[in-house]
Design a protein around this motif. Structure first.
Motif, PDB file in Angstrom:
ATOM      1  N   VAL A   1      23.251  52.560  39.209  1.00  0.00           N
ATOM      2  CA  VAL A   1      23.407  51.528  38.150  1.00  0.00           C
ATOM      3  C   VAL A   1      22.023  51.118  37.688  1.00  0.00           C
ATOM      4  CG1 VAL A   1      24.295  49.282  37.554  1.00  0.00           C
ATOM      5  CG2 VAL A   1      25.521  50.699  39.210  1.00  0.00           C
ATOM      6  N   SER A   2      21.742  51.408  36.414  1.00  0.00           N
ATOM      7  CA  SER A   2      20.439  51.029  35.875  1.00  0.00           C
ATOM      8  C   SER A   2      20.411  49.535  35.557  1.00  0.00           C
ATOM      9  CB  SER A   2      20.132  51.856  34.614  1.00  0.00           C
ATOM     10  OG  SER A   2      21.039  51.487  33.592  1.00  0.00           O
ATOM     11  N   GLN A   3      19.212  49.014  35.497  1.00  0.00           N
ATOM     12  CA  GLN A   3      19.053  47.594  35.170  1.00  0.00           C
ATOM     13  C   GLN A   3      19.555  47.301  33.763  1.00  0.00           C
ATOM     14  OE1 GLN A   3      18.088  44.958  36.963  1.00  0.00           O
ATOM     15  NE2 GLN A   3      18.065  46.285  38.792  1.00  0.00           N
ATOM     16  N   LEU A   4      19.419  48.269  32.866  1.00  0.00           N
ATOM     17  CA  LEU A   4      19.877  48.071  31.498  1.00  0.00           C
ATOM     18  C   LEU A   4      21.391  47.937  31.441  1.00  0.00           C
ATOM     19  CD1 LEU A   4      19.247  47.927  28.505  1.00  0.00           C
ATOM     20  CD2 LEU A   4      19.372  50.452  28.414  1.00  0.00           C
ATOM     21  N   ASP A   5      22.106  48.821  32.172  1.00  0.00           N
ATOM     22  CA  ASP A   5      23.577  48.733  32.178  1.00  0.00           C
ATOM     23  C   ASP A   5      24.043  47.424  32.847  1.00  0.00           C
ATOM     24  OD1 ASP A   5      23.808  51.183  30.959  1.00  0.00           O
ATOM     25  OD2 ASP A   5      23.989  52.312  32.836  1.00  0.00           O
ATOM     26  N   TYR A   6      23.261  47.048  33.848  1.00  0.00           N
ATOM     27  CA  TYR A   6      23.634  45.812  34.558  1.00  0.00           C
ATOM     28  C   TYR A   6      23.496  44.585  33.630  1.00  0.00           C
ATOM     29  CZ  TYR A   6      23.829  42.212  38.181  1.00  0.00           C
ATOM     30  OH  TYR A   6      24.162  41.105  38.923  1.00  0.00           O
ATOM     31  N   LYS A   7      22.411  44.573  32.865  1.00  0.00           N
ATOM     32  CA  LYS A   7      22.214  43.481  31.914  1.00  0.00           C
ATOM     33  C   LYS A   7      23.323  43.483  30.850  1.00  0.00           C
ATOM     34  CE  LYS A   7      18.422  41.656  33.567  1.00  0.00           C
ATOM     35  NZ  LYS A   7      18.446  40.252  34.067  1.00  0.00           N
ATOM     36  N   ARG A   8      23.665  44.696  30.405  1.00  0.00           N
ATOM     37  CA  ARG A   8      24.729  44.801  29.403  1.00  0.00           C
ATOM     38  C   ARG A   8      26.048  44.269  29.973  1.00  0.00           C
ATOM     39  NH1 ARG A   8      23.452  50.864  27.009  1.00  0.00           N
ATOM     40  NH2 ARG A   8      21.661  50.226  25.661  1.00  0.00           N
ATOM     41  N   SER A   9      26.333  44.559  31.224  1.00  0.00           N
ATOM     42  CA  SER A   9      27.570  44.076  31.866  1.00  0.00           C
ATOM     43  C   SER A   9      27.570  42.546  31.945  1.00  0.00           C
ATOM     44  CB  SER A   9      27.727  44.695  33.258  1.00  0.00           C
ATOM     45  OG  SER A   9      27.876  46.091  33.178  1.00  0.00           O
ATOM     46  N   GLN A  10      26.408  41.972  32.300  1.00  0.00           N
ATOM     47  CA  GLN A  10      26.316  40.520  32.337  1.00  0.00           C
ATOM     48  C   GLN A  10      26.571  39.919  30.953  1.00  0.00           C
ATOM     49  OE1 GLN A  10      22.390  39.989  34.035  1.00  0.00           O
ATOM     50  NE2 GLN A  10      23.259  39.527  36.085  1.00  0.00           N
ATOM     51  N   LEU A  11      25.958  40.525  29.938  1.00  0.00           N
ATOM     52  CA  LEU A  11      26.140  40.034  28.565  1.00  0.00           C
ATOM     53  C   LEU A  11      27.594  40.158  28.132  1.00  0.00           C
ATOM     54  CD1 LEU A  11      24.856  38.939  25.999  1.00  0.00           C
ATOM     55  CD2 LEU A  11      24.368  41.312  25.292  1.00  0.00           C
ATOM     56  N   ALA A  12      28.220  41.274  28.518  1.00  0.00           N
ATOM     57  CA  ALA A  12      29.638  41.465  28.139  1.00  0.00           C
ATOM     58  C   ALA A  12      30.526  40.405  28.786  1.00  0.00           C
ATOM     59  CB  ALA A  12      30.092  42.864  28.548  1.00  0.00           C
ATOM     60  N   VAL A  13      30.250  40.078  30.046  1.00  0.00           N
ATOM     61  CA  VAL A  13      31.046  39.041  30.729  1.00  0.00           C
ATOM     62  C   VAL A  13      30.885  37.704  30.024  1.00  0.00           C
ATOM     63  CG1 VAL A  13      31.239  37.696  32.854  1.00  0.00           C
ATOM     64  CG2 VAL A  13      31.051  40.199  32.957  1.00  0.00           C
ATOM     65  N   ASP A  14      29.640  37.333  29.655  1.00  0.00           N
ATOM     66  CA  ASP A  14      29.420  36.061  28.951  1.00  0.00           C
ATOM     67  C   ASP A  14      30.144  36.049  27.612  1.00  0.00           C
ATOM     68  OD1 ASP A  14      27.890  35.177  31.047  1.00  0.00           O
ATOM     69  OD2 ASP A  14      25.960  35.757  30.116  1.00  0.00           O
ATOM     70  N   GLN A  15      30.073  37.164  26.892  1.00  0.00           N
ATOM     71  CA  GLN A  15      30.741  37.244  25.591  1.00  0.00           C
ATOM     72  C   GLN A  15      32.267  37.101  25.740  1.00  0.00           C
ATOM     73  OE1 GLN A  15      29.340  41.003  24.038  1.00  0.00           O
ATOM     74  NE2 GLN A  15      27.559  40.037  23.011  1.00  0.00           N
ATOM     75  N   GLN A  16      32.834  37.807  26.708  1.00  0.00           N
ATOM     76  CA  GLN A  16      34.287  37.741  26.909  1.00  0.00           C
ATOM     77  C   GLN A  16      34.722  36.335  27.338  1.00  0.00           C
ATOM     78  OE1 GLN A  16      36.530  39.963  26.140  1.00  0.00           O
ATOM     79  NE2 GLN A  16      34.951  41.388  25.453  1.00  0.00           N
ATOM     80  N   LEU A  17      33.894  35.666  28.179  1.00  0.00           N
ATOM     81  CA  LEU A  17      34.229  34.302  28.598  1.00  0.00           C
ATOM     82  C   LEU A  17      34.221  33.345  27.408  1.00  0.00           C
ATOM     83  CD1 LEU A  17      34.833  32.220  30.784  1.00  0.00           C
ATOM     84  CD2 LEU A  17      32.347  32.008  31.161  1.00  0.00           C
ATOM     85  N   GLN A  18      33.186  33.441  26.568  1.00  0.00           N
ATOM     86  CA  GLN A  18      33.114  32.563  25.397  1.00  0.00           C
ATOM     87  C   GLN A  18      34.265  32.841  24.425  1.00  0.00           C
ATOM     88  OE1 GLN A  18      29.212  32.962  23.678  1.00  0.00           O
ATOM     89  NE2 GLN A  18      28.165  32.089  25.489  1.00  0.00           N
ATOM     90  N   PHE A  19      34.575  34.130  24.249  1.00  0.00           N
ATOM     91  CA  PHE A  19      35.676  34.472  23.353  1.00  0.00           C
ATOM     92  C   PHE A  19      37.000  33.918  23.883  1.00  0.00           C
ATOM     93  CE2 PHE A  19      39.035  37.440  21.929  1.00  0.00           C
ATOM     94  CZ  PHE A  19      38.914  37.279  20.551  1.00  0.00           C
ATOM     95  N   TRP A  20      37.190  34.052  25.190  1.00  0.00           N
ATOM     96  CA  TRP A  20      38.431  33.527  25.798  1.00  0.00           C
ATOM     97  C   TRP A  20      38.518  32.016  25.638  1.00  0.00           C
ATOM     98  CZ3 TRP A  20      39.082  32.389  31.606  1.00  0.00           C
ATOM     99  CH2 TRP A  20      40.425  31.986  31.888  1.00  0.00           C
ATOM    100  N   GLN A  21      37.419  31.327  25.911  1.00  0.00           N
ATOM    101  CA  GLN A  21      37.419  29.864  25.775  1.00  0.00           C
ATOM    102  C   GLN A  21      37.627  29.440  24.321  1.00  0.00           C
ATOM    103  OE1 GLN A  21      33.651  28.879  27.554  1.00  0.00           O
ATOM    104  NE2 GLN A  21      34.509  28.754  29.649  1.00  0.00           N
ATOM    105  N   ALA A  22      37.017  30.207  23.393  1.00  0.00           N
ATOM    106  CA  ALA A  22      37.185  29.895  21.970  1.00  0.00           C
ATOM    107  C   ALA A  22      38.641  30.053  21.554  1.00  0.00           C
ATOM    108  CB  ALA A  22      36.273  30.777  21.136  1.00  0.00           C
TER     109      ALA A  22
END
Length: 418
Positions: free
Chosen positions: A173-194
């Protein structure tokens, strides 16, 4: 040749012959002075009415007349305008509460009711369509919230797995993919809350819309109810049980709002409305016993109200009837009444003479010398009743007085009765 005439002289007594009858009359009057006493007026016995003084309990009563009135009386009025189609009762009819009296017609009112009915139906249909559309939108939003939750959970699972691998030192797991996964989780959480907030606001909008629409429907329903009440009011009904006293509308007549239709009285609840002379009203107090005479029967009552005003020399006194009403009792029946003021024990009284006011001292003619004469006697009078009056002084038990009109000989102290 002149002839000398002889003068004949008449006796002096013959020249004054008229003195003899006068002297005879004077002599007769002088001779019978003891018979005539000092009488200066002559009255025929047939023209006199006399009464004897009695002793005992003297009832002080006040006589009055009046009418029986209904205690509960009500005018039935028209609540709507309309033309009289039917008059179903006449005066004197016994009616029950709710019974139909008069039927009115008003085609315009019926059309207005039908218009409001159609308006209500249209509003209900529009509201239903709008609510169905909003509920469909809410359902779509709820589906989006569920999908957003799933996407968030999936992204979070991936992030958790990558975090575990990195912790184990796995270089897959590269650091870039890991960062992307973190960003995706934040985006999905905000979308769900919205989407959750959007759904919540949609629910609030739906509730507010339902409230507003229901308020509009209630307004129309109230208008329809009012129109229906007006239509129902075309059938004018009795508001109480009783007897119809008067019907004011005729067939075909146009009735306006507030017009009197019928007068209904409860014949089982009557009171007496009496007229008492103002000179006797000071003797009347609340609660006094009253005997009402209907000509066929008597009813017991008591004084319940005294009018404070005087009208035409009379004062109105209301009497509450405490006895059961006889069959002949009805509103507006003319009655006589005796109001019992007081009872005076062991006093003198006599049938009331003419022109003998109570509580005065007056001259009454008392019969003397076996009724051959009547002598004027000062008598102190007390309380008076309907046809009797109290004697306070001047007469004794058994004395007989003249109670008929004596105004023709009031200036004479003694009169002879023949």
């Amino acid at each position: 040749m002149d002839i000398k005439r002889e003068v004949v002289h008449k006796p002096i007594l013959l020249n004054y012959w008229y003195l003899f009858p006068i002297i005879a009359v004077l002599w007769l009057v002088w001779s019978y002075r003891d018979v005539f006493s000092d009488a200066s007026y002559f009255v025929e016995r047939e023209k006199l009415v006399t009464a004897k003084v009695e002793q005992g309990t003297f009832q002080v009563n006040v006589r009055a007349s009046g009418l029986l009135k209904p205690a509960e009386i009500r005018w039935v009025a028209s609540q709507v305008a309309g033309r009289v189609e039917q008059v179903l009762v006449k005066p004197g009819a016994q009616v029950e509460q709710g019974q139909l009296l008069v039927q009115l017609s008003n085609p315009e009112l019926l059309r207005e009711r039908e218009k409001v009915q159609w308006e209500l139906a249209a509003n209900k249909a529009d509201n239903h369509a709008a609510l169905v559309s909003m509920e469909s939108q809410l359902l779509d939003l709820e589906n989006v919230v569920i999908a957003a939750e799933y996407d968030y959970q999936a992204a979070k699972l991936k992030l958790d797995a990558e975090t575990q691998l990195i912790a184990q030192g796995n270089a897959t797991v590269s650091q870039l993919d890991y960062k992307r996964s973190q960003l995706a989780v934040d985006q999905q959480l905000q979308f769900w809350q919205a989407q959750q907030q959007k759904t919540k606001k949609m629910k609030a909008k739906l509730a507010a819309t339902q409230t507003a629409q229901q308020a509009r429907i209630n307004l129309i329903e109230n208008n329809l109810q009012r129109m229906q009440e007006q239509v129902d009011a075309l059938a004018i009904r009795a508001q109480q049980t009783g007897v119809v006293q008067q019907v004011s509308l005729e067939l075909g007549e146009r009735a306006q709002v507030g017009d009197s239709v019928a007068l209904i009285a409860d014949q089982q609840k009557l009171f007496a409305e009496l007229q008492v002379p103002e000179v006797r009203i000071q003797d009347i107090v609340l609660g006094q016993l009253v005997v009402i005479d209907t000509r066929n029967s008597e009813i017991i009552g008591k004084v319940s109200r005294i009018d404070p005003a005087v009208t035409g020399g009379m004062v109105q006194v209301d009497v509450q009837l405490t006895d059961e009403l006889p069959v002949d009792a009805r509103p507006e029946l003319t009655v006589d009444a005796l109001i019992e003021i007081s009872n005076i024990e062991q006093t003198l009284y006599v049938k009331r003479p003419m022109f003998a006011p109570r509580n005065t001292t007056t001259g009454l003619y008392k019969l003397v010398e076996q009724g051959g004469f009547a002598r004027k006697t000062l008598v102190k009078l007390g309380q008076s009743s309907v046809n009797k009056i109290q004697i306070e002084s001047g007469l004794q038990v058994g004395d007989e007085i003249i109670i008929s009109d004596t105004s023709d000989w009031q200036d004479h102290q003694t009169i002879m009765i023949n």
